[in-house]
Design an enzyme around this catalytic site. Structure first.
Site, PDB file in Angstrom:
ATOM      1  N   ASN A  71       6.077  30.217  15.765  1.00 34.42           N
ATOM      2  CA  ASN A  71       6.043  29.927  17.197  1.00 34.42           C
ATOM      3  C   ASN A  71       7.067  28.866  17.541  1.00 34.42           C
ATOM      4  O   ASN A  71       7.369  27.980  16.743  1.00 34.42           O
ATOM      5  CB  ASN A  71       4.644  29.481  17.650  1.00 34.42           C
ATOM      6  CG  ASN A  71       4.482  27.965  17.623  1.00 34.42           C
ATOM      7  OD1 ASN A  71       4.916  27.265  18.550  1.00 34.42           O
ATOM      8  ND2 ASN A  71       3.901  27.452  16.548  1.00 34.42           N
ATOM      9  N   LEU A  75       5.502  23.043  23.511  1.00 34.58           N
ATOM     10  CA  LEU A  75       4.550  22.155  24.194  1.00 34.58           C
ATOM     11  C   LEU A  75       4.338  22.501  25.676  1.00 34.58           C
ATOM     12  O   LEU A  75       4.264  21.599  26.512  1.00 34.58           O
ATOM     13  CB  LEU A  75       4.973  20.684  24.045  1.00 34.58           C
ATOM     14  CG  LEU A  75       5.022  20.152  22.607  1.00 34.58           C
ATOM     15  CD1 LEU A  75       5.580  18.732  22.589  1.00 34.58           C
ATOM     16  CD2 LEU A  75       3.644  20.176  21.964  1.00 34.58           C
ATOM     17  N   ASN A 128       0.401  13.667  17.902  1.00 33.40           N
ATOM     18  CA  ASN A 128       1.244  14.680  17.270  1.00 33.40           C
ATOM     19  C   ASN A 128       2.650  14.116  17.072  1.00 33.40           C
ATOM     20  O   ASN A 128       3.379  13.911  18.040  1.00 33.40           O
ATOM     21  CB  ASN A 128       1.273  15.933  18.159  1.00 33.40           C
ATOM     22  CG  ASN A 128       1.980  17.098  17.505  1.00 33.40           C
ATOM     23  OD1 ASN A 128       2.501  16.966  16.393  1.00 33.40           O
ATOM     24  ND2 ASN A 128       2.020  18.223  18.182  1.00 33.40           N
ATOM     25  N   CYS A 131       5.646  18.148  16.009  1.00 39.35           N
ATOM     26  CA  CYS A 131       6.013  19.422  16.647  1.00 39.35           C
ATOM     27  C   CYS A 131       7.463  19.759  16.294  1.00 39.35           C
ATOM     28  O   CYS A 131       8.370  18.976  16.600  1.00 39.35           O
ATOM     29  CB  CYS A 131       5.845  19.342  18.155  1.00 39.35           C
ATOM     30  SG  CYS A 131       6.431  20.856  18.956  1.00 39.35           S
ATOM     31  N   ASN A 194       0.893  20.353  10.154  1.00 39.91           N
ATOM     32  CA  ASN A 194       1.440  21.116  11.265  1.00 39.91           C
ATOM     33  C   ASN A 194       2.261  22.267  10.663  1.00 39.91           C
ATOM     34  O   ASN A 194       2.240  22.492   9.454  1.00 39.91           O
ATOM     35  CB  ASN A 194       2.282  20.203  12.161  1.00 39.91           C
ATOM     36  CG  ASN A 194       2.384  20.744  13.585  1.00 39.91           C
ATOM     37  OD1 ASN A 194       2.427  21.962  13.790  1.00 39.91           O
ATOM     38  ND2 ASN A 194       2.442  19.869  14.569  1.00 39.91           N
TER      39      ASN A 194
HETATM   40  C1  SIN Z   1       4.571  23.912  20.250  1.00 39.28           C
HETATM   41  O1  SIN Z   1       4.058  23.815  21.378  1.00 39.28           O
HETATM   42  O2  SIN Z   1       5.783  24.124  20.104  1.00 39.28           O
HETATM   43  C2  SIN Z   1       3.729  23.780  19.027  1.00 39.28           C
HETATM   44  C3  SIN Z   1       3.126  22.428  18.906  1.00 39.28           C
HETATM   45  C4  SIN Z   1       3.277  21.853  17.547  1.00 39.28           C
HETATM   46  O3  SIN Z   1       3.726  22.513  16.603  1.00 39.28           O
HETATM   47  O4  SIN Z   1       2.930  20.682  17.354  1.00 39.28           O
END
Ligand code: SIN
Length: 306
Positions: A71, A75, A128, A131, A194
């Protein structure tokens, strides 16, 4: 089969069972609440929030891979204020611990969000720093111990009595080093892993399948990496660990707990089966009962390395 006490503790926060749903795989719970009472879960880690709303990255931003998905969502979220006004009251209807996940462009942004969320009364804040899909913040903080420490310190200074859980990236040479830096800076809990940075290419067009070229890999393919990293981190720190990465069965959750996790998050499996977290919970309880444990916490850290 004997009853197993499923309750676990993360820095003073008692979860009725060790199963949490991972941020970004459960939205804010609304869609899943049509399938079951969200109070069946130990905790809900809400979709990652930023200080201001974000549209995320251009599509395509999801691609299937063998035993996983990539993915590059970037965010997408309505912003922390909308979460507090519109989503938190919904989640509060259920007897479940609510974990807010936050990402900032600067340490100060993490601080502002922690203050807002602590005032709003979330149970735990997941910071976090991992990401892989954003240009500012994100992974930049999670790959350097001094920056991980700076963000953690700022978050702690603004989170009041709400425990701070720092989410670590697997995209590093030595995850234990980052874990130790976060713990020394005051992290109450660590969550890992993650996603792993990855890429898929369409051989006909010769274009990357994701518009951002790369993305984060999750799903069953990453489980052994997660187990190894939880094991390494558990030997390096004393704070509790929320383990995640590729869990789709009770036995997967048990592996993460044996490696050192106190609780386990189910993520990508929720996309294929909304009931996956409950199946994992029940299979884990059955495994513990078969092993004649009285409490699920007796699994934590009990691996016997050769
Ligand atoms: C994303 O929204 O790109 C994923 C979030 C993440 O991997 O922390």
């Amino acid at each position: 089969m004997p009853d197993v006490n499923l309750a676990v503790n993360l820095a003073g926060v008692t979860l009725k069972n060790p199963i949490v749903v991972a941020s970004g795989t459960f939205g804010f719970g609304r869609e899943y609440s049509r399938f079951y009472d969200l109070g069946e879960l130990g905790g809900i880690c809400a979709k990652g929030l930023t200080l201001h709303p974000r549209e995320g990255n251009p599509a395509p931003r999801i691609a299937e891979t063998p035993m996983g998905i990539l993915n590059s969502v970037g965010l997408q979220n309505p912003g922390v204020d909308a979460f507090i006004r519109e989503e938190l009251p919904f989640l509060r209807q259920f007897d479940v611990k609510v974990i807010a996940n936050i990402s900032g462009n600067t340490p100060e942004e993490y601080g502002v969000m922690c203050e807002m969320l602590a005032d709003a009364g979330v149970d735990l804040i997941e910071v976090n720093i991992s990401c892989p899909n954003v240009k500012a913040g994100g992974l930049a903080y999670g790959t350097r111990p001094e920056l991980a420490a700076e963000v953690t310190e700022t978050a702690k200074a603004h989170a009041g009595n709400v425990p701070v859980m720092v989410k670590l990236s697997p995209n590093v040479t030595d995850i234990a080093q980052i874990a130790k830096a976060a713990e020394a800076a005051g992290a109450d809990v660590l969550s890992l892993i993650n996603t792993l940075r990855g890429m898929r290419i369409d051989t006909k067009t010769r274009r990357p399948v994701l518009k951002m070229n790369t993305g984060g890999l999750s799903g069953p393919a990453v489980l052994p990496v997660a187990v190894r990293m939880v094991w390494e981190v558990a030997q390096a720190v004393r704070v509790p660990i929320l383990g995640m990465g590729g869990v789709s069965k009770g036995e997967d959750a048990a592996q993460l707990m044996l490696a050192g996790a106190s609780a386990v998050a189910v993520g990508t499996a929720c996309f294929a089966d909304p009931f996956a977290p409950l199946k994992v919970r029940d299979e884990l309880a059955a495994l513990a009962a078969e092993q004649k444990l009285s409490a699920i916490s007796q699994l934590t850290g009990e691996v016997k390395p050769w």
